[in-house]
Design an enzyme around this catalytic site. Structure first.
Site, PDB file in Angstrom:
ATOM      1  N   SER C  24      31.704  35.281  36.557  1.00 19.17           N
ATOM      2  CA  SER C  24      30.422  34.950  36.684  1.00 19.17           C
ATOM      3  C   SER C  24      29.814  35.896  38.018  1.00 19.17           C
ATOM      4  CB  SER C  24      29.913  33.388  36.915  1.00 19.17           C
ATOM      5  OG  SER C  24      28.685  33.275  37.291  1.00 19.17           O
ATOM      6  N   LYS C  48      26.036  35.471  34.832  1.00 15.72           N
ATOM      7  CA  LYS C  48      25.605  35.141  36.159  1.00 15.72           C
ATOM      8  C   LYS C  48      25.292  33.813  36.177  1.00 15.72           C
ATOM      9  CE  LYS C  48      22.964  37.185  39.728  1.00 15.72           C
ATOM     10  NZ  LYS C  48      23.716  36.269  40.848  1.00 15.72           N
ATOM     11  N   ASN C  72      30.062  37.766  49.969  1.00 15.74           N
ATOM     12  CA  ASN C  72      28.705  38.025  49.223  1.00 15.74           C
ATOM     13  C   ASN C  72      27.920  36.722  49.464  1.00 15.74           C
ATOM     14  OD1 ASN C  72      28.006  36.442  46.787  1.00 15.74           O
ATOM     15  ND2 ASN C  72      29.981  36.621  46.478  1.00 15.74           N
ATOM     16  N   GLY C  75      22.961  34.360  46.874  1.00 14.00           N
ATOM     17  CA  GLY C  75      22.193  33.066  46.963  1.00 14.00           C
ATOM     18  C   GLY C  75      21.730  32.908  45.545  1.00 14.00           C
ATOM     19  N   LEU C  76      22.698  33.451  44.520  1.00 16.81           N
ATOM     20  CA  LEU C  76      22.253  32.915  43.202  1.00 16.81           C
ATOM     21  C   LEU C  76      21.096  33.142  42.660  1.00 16.81           C
ATOM     22  CD1 LEU C  76      24.464  29.807  42.990  1.00 16.81           C
ATOM     23  CD2 LEU C  76      24.776  31.491  41.480  1.00 16.81           C
ATOM     24  N   CYS C 133      27.920  25.272  44.064  1.00 18.14           N
ATOM     25  CA  CYS C 133      26.701  24.962  44.636  1.00 18.14           C
ATOM     26  C   CYS C 133      26.041  23.881  45.555  1.00 18.14           C
ATOM     27  CB  CYS C 133      25.488  24.877  43.401  1.00 18.14           C
ATOM     28  SG  CYS C 133      25.849  25.798  41.889  1.00 18.14           S
ATOM     29  N   LYS C 168      34.622  24.970  37.201  1.00 18.47           N
ATOM     30  CA  LYS C 168      35.280  26.091  37.902  1.00 18.47           C
ATOM     31  C   LYS C 168      35.206  25.516  39.533  1.00 18.47           C
ATOM     32  CE  LYS C 168      34.004  30.808  39.594  1.00 18.47           C
ATOM     33  NZ  LYS C 168      33.346  32.015  39.339  1.00 18.47           N
ATOM     34  N   GLY C 246      40.777  35.542  41.059  1.00 20.15           N
ATOM     35  CA  GLY C 246      41.091  35.908  42.621  1.00 20.15           C
ATOM     36  C   GLY C 246      41.512  37.222  42.819  1.00 20.15           C
ATOM     37  N   GLY C 268      36.727  39.287  38.559  1.00 18.45           N
ATOM     38  CA  GLY C 268      35.323  39.490  39.318  1.00 18.45           C
ATOM     39  C   GLY C 268      35.004  40.636  39.897  1.00 18.45           C
TER      40      GLY C 268
END
Ligand code: FAD
Ligand code: FAD
Ligand code: FMN
Ligand code: FMN
Ligand code: FES
Ligand code: FES
Lengths: 306, 257, 306, 257
Positions: C24, C48, C72, C75-76, C133, C168, C246, C268
């Protein structure tokens, strides 16, 4: 270089000529580096971690390179405290730079015993308590993983020694600032962090972990962003000086750690890759300070603009 | 020993994954003794991070040669070097092969182990009777034979594991006979661990004075990090970089032995 | 390539043609990659992260490269659930590869709402619950930092949805295996980990953090040894399948994660650096399996020889 | 757009930290439009990890040129490339400069911003009246002037901030007069953010049609990571890589404005 730049650092209990301190385990016993540069140029240096008795260390392989990082499982091989005393006398005869002893122990008693041995040596300036050693009585856990254990251990050492005590924290614990605070409350004179992050490497051909102990400690540039975070959090939390480390390879890196709150820094893995790194980093630090109009590190220490 | 930036003169592909690097390194060329090694890194970048160890193949002031095999990211980066590129050089490091005069010496090289052995031949040939056993996996791994011919060896025995060139066999196949035939007094070997294990088994107790030059994973190369441990028969660890890389064969605890 | 090598993976609730699942936030909404290779070659892919409403995301800078790593703080940013439904229909029309929706929420209620929206879409195969989140009601803490919160949230989602649920995990918590266990006990069908590690970067010229939020998430090869450790620990702890990630950039990396216990992997950051990475990694995986005489991943899954 | 390994033909040092890279990239050369950019990475190594964005300076099948300045580790690695080296190339990316015919167009370039502007000149000059304002910090930053002279520009105005070459001043110094004198209808600019801020201030409301080509930190270059956000006057974020890099000037929320 302009005369106006002052690299010196005042930790309260000691004055260093600059903030560059090679870290334990990556600088041997100091004397080996005299072949590359005079030890006098350093702010201070930390000797390889020492237990009371000689230790063989772990079976090879002991290192494994990862992307921009190094896993190590040396197992704190070393000659024992009595032999180290001789080495320190030898090293002290070639330099006036403060010598820091990295005190290890498999039990609180051993930590104390080792600390006392070096506490009475005038050649030693600071004791660094390596609270990341697996503790046999605590089932292999290290004091750094537990706030209360850290408090107890640091208090006991402080009550029985005279020298300034630097407590070196592990990143492998829940709440690093809490452990830092416990060390401060127990009387630590300053904090150093980070020790290595626990990681794993796999040997595909053998279908086995690379290291016999499975886990090994990750150091080097790969961990720098993680180390900066922890140093920032700890520096915000405690009032004693903080010595930052983790992946430092350049003068700019040093300034980044100072900005998040470090009074000085330790340089680790880079000393293995590049024995003259200290010379270069001190030079780069001076140049970068000049370029950024910083005349003294205290101007920027912890002054990260949020 | 010095930590310097030197200049690549030539980086010649030999065969398969083997290369010969020639660097201009005056200090090294002046001070390197047979058996010494150097730590090299292709750039000042952070990945790979550490330097890598290589035996000194030869020197001729101000030049030094390194014969190497690409096995991972460090050697791959070195293979990408070209003339005039800078290269990070730390050396000379480690102890040297012992000096001999008037002896019958058998040198044994496995694969890239020929690198320090080459330098030993240059050193020993003028004043000793020097024999060489040199073996490798297959034809493309057994390089530099022409160069070796010019060094004054009394005799050279060449093997490939798969028989794709010279004799099919291992460096150990005929070693006892060779030692007997030529009244060998001293052996000096360099090669992979498996070769040493077989060698120790074959010639460990037959009365020759046996020296080995070991490889190990190295973090620093000059004795400060304790990465390069090798188990001795006294059940201690020694540091290959600063106690070695040259050891007496009987000092090492070979696994197969 | 020899016919004998079988890359397929059976997660129990779904069969994947191979273990490669782009992660994602690093694979857009899938369709963007159709320009580089047919999505059909993938085991699955994760979209995403999505909240209920459109989100602008954080002010720039949103990324900062570190040594072999990437910080990163996106901020979704995203278009919101309704718009994503349309995108999914479009994407599903070009591929049969299972689509995984990365469910986000600022509160437990929002997580549930979002989960329900995608639970009823037949184009969606799996819901991945992104419990990293920041939760507005929990003072910015995320569910992943707390075992009980994770249990509560996962249970609530499982009770109200039909689709397989992948939970996750974040590495930024005390006891990752405990959180994994809580998720399993609450009914999770599988676990994925790791999300990014919290780190800090400093902008020396500005004497400020690079990111407005100070913290950002570290991903990429730098974290691989740390991720392998956590995947190993979690795989030993839970009985449901574990999806490891990872710092994966090669077929060999995939096998390392499988050896420590992963049933499949997510890739990723490498998708950003090299859009065709999936093609290469699948090819390398097959080649490496052949070289190591592995015909099926289940032969080696979790079979690390200790 | 394609993700390919291409071959370096030449990597020429121009001045100070500026270089001109020529690569053999047939697909790119055939498909790149003025305003498009490419993502480049010097090696397949892991540090640096991500590709870096560069405007297309020019193409001539099968070649593409990139004019770049070394500012950090990614560009430093690219500067080390030599003829025959492989280079990772993703492109062409982004939108293009709009097409015009019969217009009076003023192109404005600051420093390395000349790269996409050069390609725009090649595109516009044949069918429009094209003027150029080009400024940079000092003499060594204002490169390629001779090349620009051969492109059919109506007039070229050159500035250095410190007056070390040509006029002392900024690209904005005389821009209003130049626009008035030459009846400019369209402007197209590329340069650092500070230049755009001043430009927006000077020519934002004077009636010309203004286009800008932006830079931003980019993670992917093709719209999937949301790294390259730029704030618009509608208080939204747009993606420089896939919504741009070419925007209408009034669409962007300039900080100084
Ligand atoms: C004293 C000494 C002299 C040497 N002389 C030469 C020489 O003259 N020519 C030459 O080609 N090589 C020589 N080597 C070996 C050489 O140092 C390694 O091949 C090199 O370090 C590998 O680096 P890499 O980054 O390419 O591989 P990596 O990516 O680091 O490793 C690739 C694989 O090889 C294994 N490996 C790497 N180094 C060793 C080692 N030393 N022992 C066991 N396994 C290892 C790793 O574990 C890994 O599996 C010597 C080593 C030593 C210690
Ligand atoms: C669409 C586009 C077209 C471009 N065209 C060209 C060109 O034709 N020629 C050219 O020389 N450069 C161009 N650039 C800029 C170029 O991409 C950067 O200089 C390069 O990415 C820097 O990489 P580095 O690894 O050398 O620097 P890094 O080590 O990544 O960064 C060095 C410093 O520069 C800052 N920085 C890097 N990139 C940017 C950026 N884009 N915006 C603001 N700050 C930044 C970093 O934050 C850091 O402080 C372009 C950028 C974009 C987005
Ligand atoms: C080979 C090696 C040995 C180490 N030995 C010790 C030690 O004896 N005592 C200790 O406190 N830390 C030890 N460390 C940790 C370092 O002192 C330092 O905390 C860590 O490497 C992080 O810094 P770096 O990223 O700059 O290397 C060792 C690290 C390495 C790489
Ligand atoms: C730019 C970026 C955006 C991400 N967005 C999300 C997200 O929306 N949801 C999520 O669960 N993880 C997100 N992640 C985390 C990745 O899915 C993955 O867990 C992490 O990057 C570690 O894998 P890697 O090292 O292979 O990149 C994001 C990572 C990156 C680099
Ligand atoms: S390699 Fe560091 S001690 Fe030998
Ligand atoms: S750079 Fe990734 S979306 Fe623009």
């Amino acid at each position: 270089m302009a005369k106006t730049i002052d690299l010196s650092v005042d930790l309260g209990f000691i004055q260093l000529k600059n903030p560059i301190i090679p870290a334990s385990g990556t600088f041997g016993y100091g004397e080996e580096f005299q072949a590359f540069f005079p030890l006098d140029i350093l702010g201070a240096f930390v000797l390889k971690g020492i237990y009371k008795n000689p230790r063989k260390g772990n079976p090879p392989p002991r290192i494994h390179e990862t992307a921009a990082g190094l896993l190590n499982s040396i197992g704190l091989a070393g000659p024992g405290a009595e032999e180290l005393k001789k080495i320190i006398k030898r090293t002290a005869s070639i330099t006036n730079t403060p010598i820091i002893v990295n005190v290890c122990g498999e039990s609180d008693e051993e930590y104390l015993e080792v600390a006392k041995i070096f506490d009475v040596m005038e050649e030693v300036s600071i004791l660094e308590l390596n609270i990341s050693c697996p503790n046999v009585k605590a089932g292999g856990k290290c004091p750094a993983q537990d706030r209360d254990h850290t408090f107890r251990l640091v208090k006991q050492i402080k009550e029985n020694t005279q020298k300034p005590l630097m407590v070196k924290l592990s990143p492998n614990t829940h709440d690093v600032p809490a452990v830092a605070l416990a060390a401060q409350e127990a009387g630590a004179d300053c904090i150093s962090l980070v020790n290595t992050f626990l990681g794993v490497a796999v040997d595909l051909k053998k279908r086995a972990p690379v290291f016999k102990n499975v886990f090994a400690g990750l150091s080097g540039p790969a961990i720098k962003p993680l180390a900066l975070k922890l140093v920032w959090e700890v520096a915000k939390t405690v009032s004693i000086p903080v010595i930052g480390m983790g992946g430092i390879t350049s003068g700019k890196d040093v300034l980044e750690f100072v900005l998040v709150g470090a009074s000085a820094v330790q340089t680790g893995t880079i000393n293995m890759a590049e024995p003259c790194a200290s010379v270069r980093i001190i030079k780069e630090l001076e140049e970068t300070m000049e370029a950024l109009s910083i005349t003294n590190l205290s101007e920027i220490k912890g002054r990260l603009k949020l | 020993m010095k930590d310097e930036t030197c200049i690549v003169i030539e980086n010649r592909h030999i065969s398969k994954k083997y290369y010969m690097l020639k660097i201009k390194a005056p200090y090294l060329a002046e001070n390197a003794k047979p058996g010494n090694f150097v730590m090299l890194k292709a750039s000042s970048g952070l990945d790979p991070l550490l330097k890598r160890p290589f035996g000194v193949f030869n020197t001729n002031y101000p030049f030094t040669w390194v014969y190497y095999e690409v096995v991972g990211k460090g050697t791959a980066a070195i293979a990408n070097l070209r003339a005039d590129d800078p290269v990070q050089v730390l050396g000379p490091l480690g102890n040297r092969f012992p000096a001999f005069t008037g002896k019958n010496i058998l040198l044994v090289a496995g694969g890239r182990g020929i690198a320090p052995i080459h330098y030993a031949i240059c050193d020993y040939a003028p004043a000793n009777n020097v024999f060489l056993i040199y073996g490798a996996r297959s034809a493309g791994d057994l390089n530099l034979v022409e160069e070796l011919k010019g060094l004054g060896l009394k005799k050279m025995f060449l093997y490939t594991d798969d028989g794709s060139a010279y004799q099919k066999g291992f460096v150990t196949t005929d070693i006892r006979r060779i030692i007997a035939d030529h009244h060998i007094e001293v052996t000096v070997s360099c090669g992979p661990d498996a070769m040493f294990e077989s060698l120790a088994h074959e010639i460990g107790g037959i009365g020759t004075e046996n020296w080995v030059s070991l490889e190990a994973l190295m973090g620093c190369g000059f004795g400060i990090c304790y990465s390069c441990a090798v188990k001795t028969t006294a059940d201690e660890y020694k540091k290959v970089c600063s106690d070695g890389p040259v050891f007496k064969m009987e000092e090492i605890a070979w696994q197969k032995q």
